[in-house]
Structures are given as structure tokens and as C-alpha cells.
Design a protein around this motif. Structure first.
Motif, mmCIF file in Angstrom:
data_model
loop_
_atom_site.group_PDB
_atom_site.id
_atom_site.type_symbol
_atom_site.label_atom_id
_atom_site.label_comp_id
_atom_site.label_asym_id
_atom_site.label_seq_id
_atom_site.Cartn_x
_atom_site.Cartn_y
_atom_site.Cartn_z
ATOM 1 N N PHE A 54 6.923 -8.015 3.088
ATOM 2 C CA PHE A 54 6.295 -7.595 4.339
ATOM 3 C C PHE A 54 4.779 -7.594 4.187
ATOM 4 N N HIS A 55 4.291 -7.053 3.088
ATOM 5 C CA HIS A 55 2.846 -6.988 2.880
ATOM 6 C C HIS A 55 2.250 -8.388 2.727
ATOM 7 N N ALA A 56 2.986 -9.297 2.082
ATOM 8 C CA ALA A 56 2.465 -10.645 1.873
ATOM 9 C C ALA A 56 2.346 -11.421 3.180
ATOM 10 N N PHE A 57 3.341 -11.291 4.045
ATOM 11 C CA PHE A 57 3.351 -12.076 5.278
ATOM 12 C C PHE A 57 2.715 -11.350 6.466
ATOM 13 N N TRP A 58 2.635 -10.023 6.382
ATOM 14 C CA TRP A 58 1.984 -9.245 7.435
ATOM 15 C C TRP A 58 0.967 -8.303 6.785
ATOM 16 N N PRO A 59 -0.088 -8.847 6.175
ATOM 17 C CA PRO A 59 -1.048 -8.012 5.434
ATOM 18 C C PRO A 59 -1.745 -6.979 6.314
ATOM 19 N N ASP A 60 -1.804 -7.237 7.619
ATOM 20 C CA ASP A 60 -2.410 -6.272 8.546
ATOM 21 C C ASP A 60 -1.351 -5.532 9.345
ATOM 22 N N GLY A 61 -0.112 -5.598 8.880
ATOM 23 C CA GLY A 61 0.977 -4.934 9.585
ATOM 24 C C GLY A 61 0.869 -3.420 9.517
ATOM 25 N N THR A 62 1.656 -2.758 10.352
ATOM 26 C CA THR A 62 1.615 -1.306 10.446
ATOM 27 C C THR A 62 2.782 -0.697 9.675
ATOM 28 N N TRP A 63 2.486 0.233 8.796
ATOM 29 C CA TRP A 63 3.508 0.955 8.038
ATOM 30 C C TRP A 63 3.852 2.237 8.793
ATOM 31 N N MET A 64 5.092 2.342 9.239
ATOM 32 C CA MET A 64 5.524 3.498 10.023
ATOM 33 C C MET A 64 5.985 4.596 9.080
ATOM 34 N N LEU A 65 5.029 5.336 8.584
ATOM 35 C CA LEU A 65 5.299 6.367 7.591
ATOM 36 C C LEU A 65 5.712 7.677 8.271
ATOM 37 N N ALA A 66 6.356 8.519 7.506
ATOM 38 C CA ALA A 66 6.779 9.824 8.036
ATOM 39 C C ALA A 66 5.558 10.641 8.439
ATOM 40 N N HIS A 67 5.696 11.406 9.499
ATOM 41 C CA HIS A 67 4.585 12.244 9.978
ATOM 42 C C HIS A 67 4.424 13.462 9.084
ATOM 43 N N PRO A 73 0.825 -1.215 0.000
ATOM 44 C CA PRO A 73 0.000 0.000 0.000
ATOM 45 C C PRO A 73 0.856 1.259 0.000
ATOM 46 N N HIS A 74 0.186 2.404 0.007
ATOM 47 C CA HIS A 74 0.814 3.725 0.159
ATOM 48 C C HIS A 74 1.762 4.076 -0.991
ATOM 49 N N GLY A 75 1.605 3.413 -2.124
ATOM 50 C CA GLY A 75 2.443 3.723 -3.272
ATOM 51 C C GLY A 75 3.884 3.290 -3.117
ATOM 52 N N ILE A 76 4.160 2.405 -2.163
ATOM 53 C CA ILE A 76 5.522 1.930 -1.925
ATOM 54 C C ILE A 76 5.879 0.880 -2.971
ATOM 55 N N SER A 77 7.050 1.001 -3.562
ATOM 56 C CA SER A 77 7.488 0.063 -4.585
ATOM 57 C C SER A 77 7.620 -1.340 -4.003
ATOM 58 N N PRO A 78 7.212 -2.371 -4.751
ATOM 59 C CA PRO A 78 7.320 -3.742 -4.226
ATOM 60 C C PRO A 78 8.724 -4.116 -3.774
ATOM 61 N N LEU A 79 9.747 -3.601 -4.468
ATOM 62 C CA LEU A 79 11.121 -3.963 -4.149
ATOM 63 C C LEU A 79 11.848 -2.884 -3.354
ATOM 64 N N ALA A 80 11.095 -1.993 -2.726
ATOM 65 C CA ALA A 80 11.700 -1.042 -1.791
ATOM 66 C C ALA A 80 12.066 -1.792 -0.518
ATOM 67 N N ARG A 81 13.205 -1.479 0.051
ATOM 68 C CA ARG A 81 13.607 -2.111 1.312
ATOM 69 C C ARG A 81 12.886 -1.453 2.487
ATOM 70 N N VAL A 82 12.445 -2.297 3.413
ATOM 71 C CA VAL A 82 11.836 -1.805 4.646
ATOM 72 C C VAL A 82 12.485 -2.524 5.816
ATOM 73 N N VAL A 83 12.546 -1.854 6.947
ATOM 74 C CA VAL A 83 13.034 -2.473 8.172
ATOM 75 C C VAL A 83 11.819 -3.020 8.924
ATOM 76 N N ARG A 84 11.794 -4.333 9.089
ATOM 77 C CA ARG A 84 10.669 -4.958 9.781
ATOM 78 C C ARG A 84 11.064 -5.322 11.207
ATOM 79 N N ILE A 85 10.258 -4.859 12.153
ATOM 80 C CA ILE A 85 10.409 -5.246 13.551
ATOM 81 C C ILE A 85 9.035 -5.712 14.012
ATOM 82 N N GLY A 86 8.912 -7.002 14.273
ATOM 83 C CA GLY A 86 7.591 -7.539 14.568
ATOM 84 C C GLY A 86 6.673 -7.355 13.384
ATOM 85 N N ASP A 87 5.521 -6.713 13.608
ATOM 86 C CA ASP A 87 4.575 -6.483 12.511
ATOM 87 C C ASP A 87 4.562 -5.022 12.081
#
Length: 323
Positions: A310-323, A231-245
Motif C-alpha cells: 500500500f505504501h509503495a503504490f499509494w505513498p500519499d495515501g491515507t492511513w485510517m488509524l484508530a482515534h 509509516p506509523h510503525g506498521i509492520s511491512p507485512l501487516a495486512r491492511v484493507v485498501r479502499i481507493g487510497d
């Protein structure tokens, strides 16, 4: 001439994809696996085009003093494991890219170092499960483009990105995730001058240092993935730091330098090459390196994973976007 991921895909399909195109059953040739016990829909599993152990895991790697290693470029990424009371250990991605799992131990403590190039997931797990020490191999199968591991003792299947048994007697069992982090070889040497590093494996005939996934992390879509876009227009192959969900984009962390949220502090620094970019890993573009610590300054288990995974395995996960 720079070899693109599209070219790699063509070669990969030519070498192993014929089997996939013929509808190979990824559950075949597993007579000792209990498929009656599963936590997933087996229709989500597909062959990666290689057989079980076609990507050979390493058992008991040779380790040498970091001061003796002369073959690594300063920017090359390594997966660092630093247990209290023992010398810090570096596992270069130039080896993990070709082997994906290293079964190791230190001081009698068994653990597994894992890396799935297709979703960039680099994780460390304790290998003792319910009083039994397991050794892991590469099944050759994928789910949501992530490696499915198996243990040799029960032939249960394990989802690498989540560290959980998905098929067999260990279905539903969670592996204990241990702190480990990706950083440059130069960063490791500076932080741990008395550390040790995995030496080049012998007898496998792999082109260590070469990237077999040239251009992958700048391609438009993950290999063998048929799920939703993040979601949020994030590229599928953008790197994200995952901690928990929860997930923080590396783009945000690189821009802000440090973020303190949800009980952790994540810091970003330049200097580490992507292992999934240039023909030689050492020549990959700088994607930076991060460290995650809690309020007490202790390292926190985490993963630097592609956004689609991240989206595939944590579909209800929280995206910590910039404020």
C-alpha cells in the motif's frame, strides 16, 4: 519440522535466483511490447525468477456445485465473486497461489480473478477494455514485489495491485475493479448454499493445498522489495484493507469488529486461515475475514494487501488509524 520462509528463500534463489543474480533483463523476450510507451521507470521492474507463463494462468476454469466439493477445509480462504443474477463463485487460494490469474466469464461477461501472494493482493477485474476482451497471463516480472500481468492481445504490462496498464499500448489504462472478497470456505458455503466453486485444475502437477510461501507473512521483510517501510510503525507485512487510497489495518478491524468511516462499513469476523503461514494452507493461523459495504449495503471493491505494498503504490495515501 516447520519450514521457514528463510528456507523457502534459499530454495527459491537456488532454483530461479541465479538468473536474477546475473542481472537478467526483465524486458528481454518481449518483442511485441511497446516499451517506448510507459508510465513507470522501467528500472523498478525486476525478474521474479520465473519466465513469462512460468506461473500458468487458468482460462475457463472448471466449476462445480459447492455441495459437491469435498476437498476443502472449512477454514481455507477463497476469493468470492457474486454477480447479481448469477450463482456466487468461489476461487480457492489453494489454486490461485499456484496460478495467480484465472480468466473466466459468466453470462457472457468476461472477468479476471487475480492473486499476488508476495503482496497478498486479491482483486477482480473486468476484462473488456476499450471494446476488446483481453486475456491475462503472468509476466514473471515484479514491481514493488507485486505481480506484473500482461495481456496476450497486445502484450501490454499491467500492475496487478493497482489494476492499471504500465507499459505498452495500454499504458495508463485502468481496469474496472469489481467487488470480490476473501472469506473462509465455510463462510462461503453458509452464505451461498447454491454457489459454485472452482474445481482443481488438471494437468499442471502442482501441490494444491500446500503453501510454497511458508512463514512469509510473519517474516521480517517482503521478498524482492527494496522500498520504504510503511509509516506509523506498521509492520511491512501487516495486512491492511485498501479502499481507493485509504488503508485500515486488519489489527484495528479485528479489535473493533466493525468500522464505519469514509462512506463505508468494514466488518471483521474470525474463521479464515492465512494462505501464507503454515505448510498446509488449511493449517494457517486465523487472520479473519472482512466485508466492505457502502451505505446502501452494496459490496465495495477493495483489497486486503500488505502494508508495504500500500505504501509503495499509494505513498500519499491515507492511513485510517484508530482515534
Amino acid at each position: 519440522m516447520r519450514r521457514t520462509f528463510a528456507t523457502l528463500l534459499t530454495v527459491w534463489l537456488w532454483l530461479g535466483g541465479a538468473a536474477m543474480a546475473q542481472g537478467i533483463d526483465p524486458t528481454a523476450d518481449w518483442p511485441n511490447t511497446d516499451f517506448g510507451t510507459a508510465t513507470i521507470d522501467l528500472s523498478e521492474v525486476r525478474s521474479g525468477g520465473v519466465p513469462r507463463d512460468g506461473i500458468p494462468a487458468i482460462d475457463g476454469p472448471r466449476m462445480i456445485a459447492a455441495s459437491r466439493e469435498r476437498g476443502l477445509d472449512p477454514a481455507e480462504p477463497v476469493l468470492t465473486v457474486a454477480f447479481e443474477g448469477t450463482a456466487a463463485r468461489a476461487y480457492p487460494l489453494r489454486y490461485l497461489t499456484w496460478h495467480e490469474i484465472v480468466n473466466d466469464e459468466v453470462g457472457g461477461f468476461p472477468f479476471a480473478v487475480t492473486y499476488c501472494p508476495l503482496c497478498n493482493s486479491a482483486m477482480v477485474f473486468a476484462r473488456e477494455v476499450e471494446g476488446q476482451v483481453l486475456s491475462f497471463g503472468v509476466s514473471g516480472n515484479l514491481r514493488h514485489s507485486d505481480m506484473i500481468m500482461y495481456d496476450r492481445e497486445t502484450e501490454s504490462w499491467w500492475q496487478q495491485a493497482v489494476g492499471e496498464g504500465i507499459v505498452g499500448v495500454h499504458a495508463g489504462t485502468e481496469l474496472r475493479e469489481l467487488p470480490g472478497w476473501l472469506e473462509s470456505w465455510e463462510s462461503f458455503r453458509a452464505a451461498y448454499p447454491d454457489g459454485i466453486v472452482m474445481a482443481e485444475p488438471r494437468g499442471y502437477g502442482r501441490a494444491y493445498g500446500r503453501n510454497p510461501y511458508v512463514g512469509y507473512d510473519t517474516s521480517g521483510w517482503p521478498f524482492l522489495y527494496s522500498g520504504e517501510e510503511p509509516p506509523h510503525g506498521i509492520s511491512p507485512l501487516a495486512r491492511v484493507v485498501r479502499i481507493g487510497d485509504r488503508a485500515w489495518t486488519l489489527e484495528r478491524l479485528a479489535r473493533e469488529g466493525a468500522v464505519t468511516e469514509a462512506g463505508v462499513t468494514i466488518t471483521w469476523a474470525a474463521g479464515a486461515a492465512s494462505a501464507l503461514d503454515a505448510p498446509q494452507i488449511a493449517q494457517g493461523r486465523d487472520v479473519g475475514q472482512i466485508r466492505v459495504r457502502n451505505a446502501s449495503g452494496q459490496d465495495v471493491p477493495h483489497d486486503v494487501i500488505f502494508a508495504f505494498a500500500f505504501h509503495a503504490f499509494w505513498p500519499d495515501g491515507t492511513w485510517m488509524l484508530a482515534h
